[in-house]
Design an enzyme around this catalytic site. Structure first.
Site, PDB file in Angstrom:
ATOM      1  CB  CYS A 166      18.667  38.918 -28.523  1.00 50.03           C
ATOM      2  SG  CYS A 166      20.229  38.924 -28.954  1.00 50.03           S
TER       3      CYS A 166
ATOM      4  CG  HIS B 110      19.267  41.905 -24.698  1.00 50.02           C
ATOM      5  ND1 HIS B 110      18.740  40.779 -24.301  1.00 50.02           N
ATOM      6  CD2 HIS B 110      20.166  41.527 -25.636  1.00 50.02           C
ATOM      7  CE1 HIS B 110      19.021  39.482 -24.688  1.00 50.02           C
ATOM      8  NE2 HIS B 110      20.361  39.939 -25.520  1.00 50.02           N
TER       9      HIS B 110
ATOM     10  CD  GLU C 166      15.742  42.148 -22.331  1.00 53.06           C
ATOM     11  OE1 GLU C 166      15.546  42.861 -23.481  1.00 53.06           O
ATOM     12  OE2 GLU C 166      16.539  41.191 -22.505  1.00 53.06           O
TER      13      GLU C 166
HETATM   14  N1  GLN Z   1      23.458  34.110 -29.370  1.00 51.14           N
HETATM   15  C1  GLN Z   1      22.283  33.800 -29.157  1.00 51.14           C
HETATM   16  C2  GLN Z   1      21.467  32.896 -30.155  1.00 51.14           C
HETATM   17  O1  GLN Z   1      22.075  32.418 -31.114  1.00 51.14           O
HETATM   18  C3  GLN Z   1      21.166  35.192 -29.185  1.00 51.14           C
HETATM   19  C4  GLN Z   1      21.960  35.936 -28.009  1.00 51.14           C
HETATM   20  C5  GLN Z   1      20.776  36.691 -27.173  1.00 51.14           C
HETATM   21  O2  GLN Z   1      19.629  36.548 -27.093  1.00 51.14           O
HETATM   22  N2  GLN Z   1      21.486  37.680 -26.723  1.00 51.14           N
HETATM   23  O3  GLN Z   1      20.499  32.299 -29.710  1.00 51.14           O
END
Ligand code: GLN
Length: 232
Positions: free
Chosen positions: A88, A207, A209
């Protein structure tokens, strides 16, 4: 003993520690998770790195005082063949590094690109990544850890019998731009790439994890273990 560095910048870190220990148990490997808070902790004995999810802007800011991100990028420049898992926001840090650095994943990414209703959702993802099978079942420890932090409840979705399916948890996730993916796609949501592999760098927009299916952490550990036996 496989040493894995985990960037403790901000965001979902403790769940990765659990997932790494669980995956190590599943593979019968012993792992040391090194919690990286300062640039000088990013040493050459780390076999792999994990860049967790969270808020990439906050991560970049949090890194400023202890110069953690520049040290992580320097480590990746030096150890091109060591595995890295970015989830992410971690995927954002790989695809759009700070300054004039070349991206560490050949894929363009857009932050928060799912639109309002779909900012956070769970969906089954199709995975195409060879991963060693689990020998034993890893345990999940939901107790408070030494930071007095209780890991987020982990989705108990049983890994489906069809091993190409994976329970994807997307939290204000970024999106790869399909035409901008110049490396291998290893995870898809419908036809859209949500996981890409460039060399040994794996970037996921979801994610892993937060589920009990630890195949991506097993992939990282197995690759890290291989490095340990191949490098002088
Ligand atoms: N929205 C976050 C970003 O732009 C990422 C979201 C996440 O890691 N769950 O950094």
């Amino acid at each position: 003993m496989v040493r894995i560095g985990l960037a403790m910048l901000q965001g979902a870190r403790h769940e990765h520690i659990e997932a790494l220990h669980g995956a190590a148990m599943e593979l019968g490997l012993s792992v040391e998770v090194v919690e990286l808070r300062r640039g000088d902790q990013v040493d050459h004995d780390l076999a792999a790195l994990v860049l967790p999810g969270g808020e990439s802007t906050a991560m970049r800011k949090a890194s400023e005082s202890e110069a953690l991100l520049p040290a992580i990028y320097a480590w990746m420049d030096e150890h091109q063949t060591r595995p890295v898992l970015g989830t992410c926001a971690g995927a954002i840090l790989l695809a759009s590094p700070d300054g004039d650095r070349t991206p560490y994943i050949a894929a363009s990414i857009a932050r928060n690109a799912w639109g309002r209703q779909r900012q956070s959702f769970e969906a089954e993802v199709d995975v195409n990544l060879p991963v060693p099978e689990a020998h034993t079942e890893g345990q999940h420890n939901a107790d408070v850890d030494r930071f007095n932090h209780r890991p987020l409840p982990v989705s108990q979705t049983a890994p489906s019998l069809d091993s190409s399916r994976y329970p994807g948890v997307f939290i204000r996730a970024p999106r790869f731009e399909t035409s901008g993916v110049q490396c291998e796609t290893v995870a898809r949501l419908d036809e859209e790439p949500v996981g890409v592999l460039d060399g040994k760098r794996l970037a996921l927009t979801f994610h892993p994890e937060l589920t009990t299916d630890r195949r991506f952490h097993r992939w990282l550990l197995a690759e890290a273990d291989r490095i340990g036996s191949e490098e002088p």
